[in-house]
Design a protein around this motif. Structure first.
Motif, PDB file in Angstrom:
ATOM      1  N   GLU A  43       0.851  -1.026  -0.189  1.00  0.00           N
ATOM      2  CA  GLU A  43      -0.054   0.086   0.014  1.00  0.00           C
ATOM      3  C   GLU A  43       0.940   1.359  -0.097  1.00  0.00           C
ATOM      4  O   GLU A  43       0.553   2.090  -0.668  1.00  0.00           O
ATOM      5  N   GLY A  44       1.642   1.317   0.929  1.00  0.00           N
ATOM      6  CA  GLY A  44       2.864   2.399   1.013  1.00  0.00           C
ATOM      7  C   GLY A  44       3.551   2.651  -0.542  1.00  0.00           C
ATOM      8  O   GLY A  44       3.724   3.815  -0.809  1.00  0.00           O
ATOM      9  N   ALA A  49       1.324   4.101  -2.979  1.00  0.00           N
ATOM     10  CA  ALA A  49       0.995   5.365  -2.698  1.00  0.00           C
ATOM     11  C   ALA A  49       2.272   6.134  -3.426  1.00  0.00           C
ATOM     12  O   ALA A  49       2.099   7.425  -4.057  1.00  0.00           O
ATOM     13  N   GLN A  50       3.427   5.634  -3.217  1.00  0.00           N
ATOM     14  CA  GLN A  50       4.569   6.389  -3.675  1.00  0.00           C
ATOM     15  C   GLN A  50       4.550   6.349  -5.281  1.00  0.00           C
ATOM     16  O   GLN A  50       5.115   7.337  -5.931  1.00  0.00           O
ATOM     17  N   MET A  55       3.449  15.254  -2.209  1.00  0.00           N
ATOM     18  CA  MET A  55       3.341  13.884  -2.074  1.00  0.00           C
ATOM     19  C   MET A  55       1.777  13.887  -1.829  1.00  0.00           C
ATOM     20  O   MET A  55       1.018  14.388  -1.287  1.00  0.00           O
ATOM     21  N   PRO A  56       1.136  12.228  -2.025  1.00  0.00           N
ATOM     22  CA  PRO A  56      -0.235  11.980  -1.761  1.00  0.00           C
ATOM     23  C   PRO A  56      -0.415  12.081  -0.252  1.00  0.00           C
ATOM     24  O   PRO A  56       0.263  11.920   0.525  1.00  0.00           O
ATOM     25  N   VAL A  75      -4.841   9.316  -2.204  1.00  0.00           N
ATOM     26  CA  VAL A  75      -4.615   7.773  -2.211  1.00  0.00           C
ATOM     27  C   VAL A  75      -5.720   7.204  -2.670  1.00  0.00           C
ATOM     28  O   VAL A  75      -6.975   7.350  -2.104  1.00  0.00           O
ATOM     29  N   PRO A  76      -5.733   6.076  -3.633  1.00  0.00           N
ATOM     30  CA  PRO A  76      -6.936   5.250  -4.050  1.00  0.00           C
ATOM     31  C   PRO A  76      -7.329   4.327  -2.852  1.00  0.00           C
ATOM     32  O   PRO A  76      -6.538   4.258  -1.899  1.00  0.00           O
TER      33      PRO A  76
END
Lengths: 759, 159
Positions: free
Chosen positions: A651-652, A655-656, A683-684, A689-690
Motif C-alpha cells: 500500500e505504501g 502511494a509512492q 506527495m499524496p 490515495v486510492p
C-alpha cells in the motif's frame, strides 16, 4: 536436524503480531536522532557551493557573528582521504579545489547556539569561478562538455540475446517510442541527521538516521584513516528511508565527525526539510527509447531498448542502479531477440541515488507504456497483448536466465482482471467517455494495467561478494539475541526477524531479542536495501537459529522437541559448562546460480516477485486533475511472513507510485531543486490515495514448487510496488483521455499539454 | 519571557523567547521529544499537538500564544504507563504505524477526527487526516486503525 517441510500449526509464520517496537512508536517514546539528549553538544551547519561547477578561489567570513567562537572545518582538516568511499572514491567529502554540483559541501561550521549557526552560515561567502556545466543527460552523452572522467559515462553495459538486427529487419510490425521519468524525492518524514563524538584518542562514534551502518563505517574509516575498530556506527530509530538513507548518511556522518574531531565536542548535525530536499539523493531521471518488432498478433519478435540515466555529478550508486534498471527493462515477457543498451551519464546535478525500486521503476515504466502503445497500434487489448507475451516457467529472460519459479502469469493476470472488473470497466468507461465527449462534459474515466517482476537481493554476484553474516547468541536465561546490521526503518524488520527466529526455535517472541544495529555489536549483514532483508538476511537468521539449536542438541542438552523452559535450562547449562553460546551464519550462493559480471549473462537474481497491477482513474478535463479511484495490486512474492506488514509495504509503495505518476515533480534550475519544500513538492495525502486492494498469491510456494531461497520460501517485497504503480496509473489516464502519456510525473499542466496533441 | 502553561495535565514553567516555536519549547525546554519535526512549515503535521483541545501544528505556534493554555502531546495520550489509548492500541494492532515518525501527530489527528466525528465516513476520515503526511503506509492501514478504534468503542459502548 532435518527442517520440517510444512509449517507447524503454532508457527508464527503467516500471522500478524504487533510490531516489536510498536508501543514505543505509538506512545512517542521511540528515540530518533534529533531526540537524543546530548550533553554539551554543539550544532553543525553546512555551507554549500550553490554553483554547479567551478573552481573554488576563496572563502570570506563576513562579520556579524563572533567567528572566534565557531569551529570551522574545510577540506584541509580531513585527516585521511577526502572522499566518501562507496563503489568508487570519486566523490569528495568537502570541496578541495573543484565544485561539481550546486549542493557540494565546502565549509562546515559549528557553535553551541543553534540559531547563531544558521545566521553564520549565511555570512560565509564562497568565491567560485564557474566552469562549463551540463544538466541534460543526452547532452552529457554527446560529450561536448566533459564533467566526469574521459566521456561522462559513469557506467554502460549491453545485454544481448539472439540476433536483434535481423529480428528487427524481418519483423512485420515495428513500434517505436521514447519514455521518460523524472527525479523523485524519497521524502521520508524524518529529515536526515547525525550525532558524532570523535577524537584521536577515542576514535569515532556516530548515531544516526540511516539504512546501512557498514556503508557509513567504511566511509568514515577511509576519511579519517582509522582502523575499523576505532569507528563505531549506531542506528537510531529511523523515520523512513526508501533508499534515501542508503548512501547520503555517510556524507552527513563524515561532516558531523569532522566537526567533532576538530572541536573535541559532541556535534549534532540535523538537516531541516529544505536542506534535506536540496542536498540528498533522489531517484535517477531516465529516458528510454524502445524499438520492438511484432507479428500481427502482437507477439514480441524483437526488443531493442536504449536505457539512459542521469547519474548526477559523482558515481555513487549509479552503476548498480543502472544494472537493476537494465535487467528489468524487458519485463516479464518472452522474446528471443533482445538488446538492452544501458548508460548512466554524469551531469552537474547533485548525485542521484537509491530510491525504492532502484532503476527498475524507470525501465518498467518504459516497457509497460511501450506495450500499451503496441496494443493501441495493433488494436489489441493491453491485457491480452501481455498475456500473449508472458514468460513461462522454463523460458529464458534477456540474460539467458532460465525461469525456474513455477510462475503462472496468465493466471495472475486473470485474477487481477476478475478482481478489478477490468474487461467490463474498460468497455464501459470507453462508452461513457465517448458520450461525455459528445455532450461536452469534462469527466473521463479510465482503467489501465502493468505487469512486471522485481528481482530480490543484490544484482548478479553482489550477494556472493557481500557474503553477509548474521550472529545469534543466547543468554544463560535462554534469551536469544539476533545480531544483524539490517535496520528497522519502518518495514518491520524487527518483527519479521523475530517471527523467523521463533519459527526456527519454537520459542515465544518474548524470548527473542533483536539487537539494535551498532557496528560494535552486530556483524556486517549487508545493507538494508534491494528487497533483501527478509529473503537474504532473514534466511541467515533462520539458519543461525537452527545452528544454535543444533549446538544445544549435539551437546545432549536439548531434544527434538522441548518447552521454552527446557530451552532456557539448556542454555543455562551450556553457559555453566563454559559457553559461549554463539553461532554465525554466512551467505552462500545457492547451487545453480551463475552470473557473468562482464557479459551480463546468467542468473541476474536468485528469484523474482511477479505482479499485475490495475489502476482506475477519473480525469477532470476542466482542471486536468487526475484522481486514482481504485488500485488493485496482485502479486506472487512467495511466502508472506507477516500479512499486515506485507500489505503495508504494498500500500505504501502504491502511494509512492501514484506520487511518481501524478504529483511529485522536481523543478530544476541550474542544477538546483527549485521546489525543495513540502509546500510545492507534493506527495499524496489521505485525500489523494486510492482505495487499494492487495492480494498475495503464494500457492506455488505452498505447493513447494518454487525454489525456497528465502526463509520458508519468502521472496523480496519492499521495492516491487514502485515498479508497476506509475505505469498502471499512466495507462489508465491514457485510456481515460486518449492522451499519449509517455512521461511522468504527469501534473495537470503536463496533461493539458499532452491533450493538445489529441484534440 | 517566563512561560507558564499546562502540558499533559501538569503545570510547567520555562524561560523562552516569546517567538520560540511551541515545537521547540516542547522538545527542548520541556524535554518532550515525542512531538516530531517533519517540515517546519505546517505542511506535514508531524508536530501536531492539542492546544485547548484544538489540533494545531506546533511548528507554527509561537510560545507567547500558549501562555496559560492547556497543551496535550503524544506523551499525554495513554491513560497510564501500562495502558494504551484505544487509538494507540488500534494503530499498534492494525499496522497504522510503520517508521513511526508521523505516528504521534497522526494519532492526535485521529483523536481530533473522532472527537468531531465519532463514527466517521471514509470521506470524513480522508478529510480529517489530510493535514498529516505519512510516507510509509499509503494511509490504508491508518484508515483501518481508525475504523478499528471506532469498532472497539462501539463494542464497549463508551467513547
Amino acid at each position: 536436524m532435518k527442517e520440517p517441510d510444512v509449517l507447524q500449526q503454532e508457527s508464527p509464520i503467516g500471522k500478524s503480531p504487533p510490531r516489536k517496537e510498536g508501543v514505543a512508536k505509538v506512545t512517542g517514546k521511540a528515540v530518533y536522532v534529533d531526540d537524543l539528549p546530548v550533553a554539551g553538544a554543539i550544532y553543525g551547519a553546512t555551507v554549500r557551493s550553490k554553483v554547479a561547477r567551478g573552481h573554488l578561489r576563496g572563502i570570506t567570513y563576513h562579520p556579524g557573528v563572533p567567528w572566534e567562537d565557531f569551529h570551522i572545518v574545510t577540506a584541509a582538516d580531513i585527516p585521511g582521504e577526502n572522499t566518501i568511499a562507496l563503489i568508487e572514491k570519486d566523490q569528495q567529502c568537502l570541496v578541495d579545489t573543484t565544485v561539481n554540483h550546486p549542493e557540494e559541501a565546502v565549509v562546515l561550521i559549528a557553535h553551541p547556539d543553534r540559531e547563531l549557526v544558521e545566521r553564520a552560515r549565511r555570512l560565509v561567502e564562497l568565491h567560485i569561478e564557474p566552469l562549463p556545466m551540463v544538466f541534460d543527460l543526452d547532452e552529457s552523452l554527446e560529450g561536448e562538455v566533459r564533467v566526469w572522467g574521459e566521456d561522462n559515462l559513469l557506467k554502460q553495459f549491453s545485454i544481448d540475446k539472439g540476433d536483434i538486427a535481423s529480428a528487427l529487419a524481418s519483423a512485420p510490425i515495428i513500434v517505436e517510442g521514447e519514455y521518460a521519468t523524472g527525479a523523485q524525492e524519497q521524502l521520508y518524514i524524518e529529515p536526515q541527521g547525525m550525532v558524532a563524538l570523535a577524537s584521536p584518542k577515542h576514535g569515532i562514534t556516530v548515531w544516526g538516521s540511516l539504512q546501512c551502518p557498514y556503508y557509513v563505517h567504511k566511509a568514515l574509516a577511509t576519511l579519517f584513516g582509522l582502523p575499523k575498530e576505532r569507528v563505531r556506527i549506531i542506528q537510531c530509530e529511523t523515520g523512513g528511508g526508501f533508499g534515501g538513507k542508503e548512501e547520503y548518511p555517510s556524507m552527513i556522518a563524515a561532516h558531523a565527525a569532522l566537526l567533532a574531531w576538530k572541536a573535541r565536542r559532541p556535534v549534532k548535525l540535523i538537516y531541516d526539510r529544505h536542506e534535506d530536499m536540496l542536498a540528498t539523493t533522489k531517484r535517477h531521471p531516465s529516458r528510454t527509447r524502445i524499438r520492438s518488432g511484432h507479428d500481427e498478433h502482437g507477439k514480441l519478435l524483437a526488443l531493442d531498448v536504449d536505457f539512459r540515466l542521469d547519474g548526477g555529478a559523482y558515481m555513487t550508486l549509479s552503476p548498480v542502479v543502472l544494472s537493476r534498471g537494465g535487467l528489468h527493462a524487458s519485463g516479464p515477457y518472452s522474446c528471443d531477440h533482445i538488446r538492452i543498451r544501458a548508460r548512466a551519464a554524469a551531469t552537474n546535478h547533485p548525485p542521484h541515488g537509491a530510491f525504492r525500486g532502484f532503476g527498475a521503476p524507470q525501465s518498467v515504466f518504459a516497457i509497460e507504456r511501450h506495450l500499451d502503445k503496441v496494443a493501441a497500434q495493433l488494436g489489441i487489448d493491453g491485457a491480452e497483448l501481455r498475456r500473449r507475451n508472458f514468460l513461462l516457467q522454463g523460458q529464458t529472460m534477456a540474460t539467458g536466465q532460465v525461469v525456474r519459479d513455477n510462475i503462472d502469469l496468465p493466471q495472475l493476470l486473470d485474477r487481477a482482471v476478475a478482481m478489478s472488473g477490468y474487461a467490463h470497466k474498460r468497455a464501459e468507461f470507453s462508452r461513457l467517455n465517448a458520450e461525455a465527449a459528445s455532450r461536452g462534459e469534462p469527466i473521463r474515466r479510465g482503467i489501465g494495467l502493468a505487469s512486471f517482476m522485481h528481482g530480490a537481493g543484490f544484482t548478479g554476484s553482489g550477494e556472493r561478494y557481500l557474503a553477509s553474516v548474521v550472529a545469534v547468541d543466547a543468554t544463560p536465561t535462554g534469551i536469544v539475541r539476533i545480531r544483524a546490521s539490517s535496520t528497522e526503518i519502518g518495514q518491520g524488520k524487527d518483527t519479521v526477524f523475530t517471527q523467523i527466529a521463533q519459527d526456527a526455535l519454537g520459542l515465544p517472541s518474548s524470548m527473542i531479542e533483536i539487537i539494535r544495529p551498532d557496528t560494535a555489536e552486530v556483524p556486517d549483514s549487508g545493507p538494508t536495501v534491494a528487497s533483501r532483508t527478509v529473503m537474504i538476511v532473514g534466511k541467515l537468521v533462520h539458519n543461525a537459529c537452527l545452528e544454535l539449536r543444533r549446538k544445544l542438541s549435539e551437546g545432549g542438552l536439548l531434544g527434538e522437541s522441548y518447552t521454552a523452559e527446557e530451552f532456557a535450562a539448556a542454555c543455562g547449562i551450556f553457559h555453566q559448562l563454559g559457553g559461549p553460546l554463539r553461532v554465525e551464519s554466512q551467505y552462500q550462493q545457492p547451487a545453480g546460480i551463475d552470473w557473468d559480471d562482464k557479459k551480463y549473462r546468467g542468473d541476474a537474481y536468485a528469484t523474482y516477485a511477479w505482479a499485475v497491477y490495475i489502476a482506475e482513474v477519473t480525469v477532470d478535463l476542466t482542471t486536468y486533475e487526475t484522481r486514482v479511484d481504485r488500485f488493485y495490486a496482485l502479486q506472487d512474492a512467495g511466502r508472506i511472513i507477516h500479512p499486515v506488514l506485507a500489505a503495508g509495504q504494498i500500500e505504501g509503495g502504491v502511494a509512492q507510485g501514484v506520487g511518481m505518476a501524478l504529483y511529485e515533480k522536481v523543478v530544476w534550475k541550474d542544477g538546483r531543486m527549485q521546489n525543495a519544500q513540502m509546500t510545492n513538492y507534493i506527495m499524496p495525502t489521505s485525500l489523494d490515495v486510492p482505495d487499494i486492494f492487495v492480494e498475495f498469491d503464494d500457492r506455488a510456494t505452498r505447493l513447494g514448487t518454487n525454489q525456497p531461497h528465502g526463509p520458508r520460501g519468502a521472496k523480496g517485497i519492499g521495492e516491487l510496488p514502485l515498479d508497476g504503480s506509475a505505469p498502471a496509473v499512466a495507462s489508465a489516464v491514457h485510456h481515460a483521455t486518449g492522451a499519449p502519456i509517455y512521461a511522468v510525473p504527469m501534473t495537470p499542466e503536463d496533461l493539458m499539454l499532452a491533450m493538445e496533441t489529441v484534440r | 519571557m517566563k512561560l507558564t502553561l499546562t502540558v499533559n495535565g501538569t503545570e510547567r514553567t520555562c524561560d523562552v523567547h516569546p517567538l520560540a516555536r511551541l515545537l521547540d519549547v516542547l522538545r527542548r525546554d520541556l524535554q518532550l521529544p515525542g512531538t516530531k519535526e517533519g517540515c517546519g512549515e505546517g505542511e506535514c503535521g508531524a508536530c501536531s499537538v492539542f492546544v485547548d483541545g484544538k489540533l494545531v501544528n506546533s511548528c507554527l505556534v509561537p510560545a507567547l500564544q500558549v501562555a496559560g493554555r492547556d497543551v496535550q502531546t503524544i506523551e499525554g495520550v495513554a491513560p497510564s504507563t501500562e495502558l494504551l489509548d484505544r487509538v494507540q492500541e488500534a494503530f499498534l494492532k492494525h499496522g497504522g504505524a510503520q517508521c513511526g515518525i508521523c505516528t504521534p501527530g497522526m494519532i492526535l489527528a485521529a483523536k481530533a477526527l473522532l472527537a468531531e466525528h465519532p463514527q466517521p465516513t471514509m470521506a470524513e476520515m480522508r478529510e480529517g487526516l489530510a493535514g498529516n503526511l505519512c510516507r510509509c503506509t499509503g494511509y490504508t492501514k491508518i484508515f483501518d486503525s481508525v475504523l478499528a478504534a471506532v469498532a472497539k468503542t462501539e463494542a464497549e459502548g463508551q467513547p
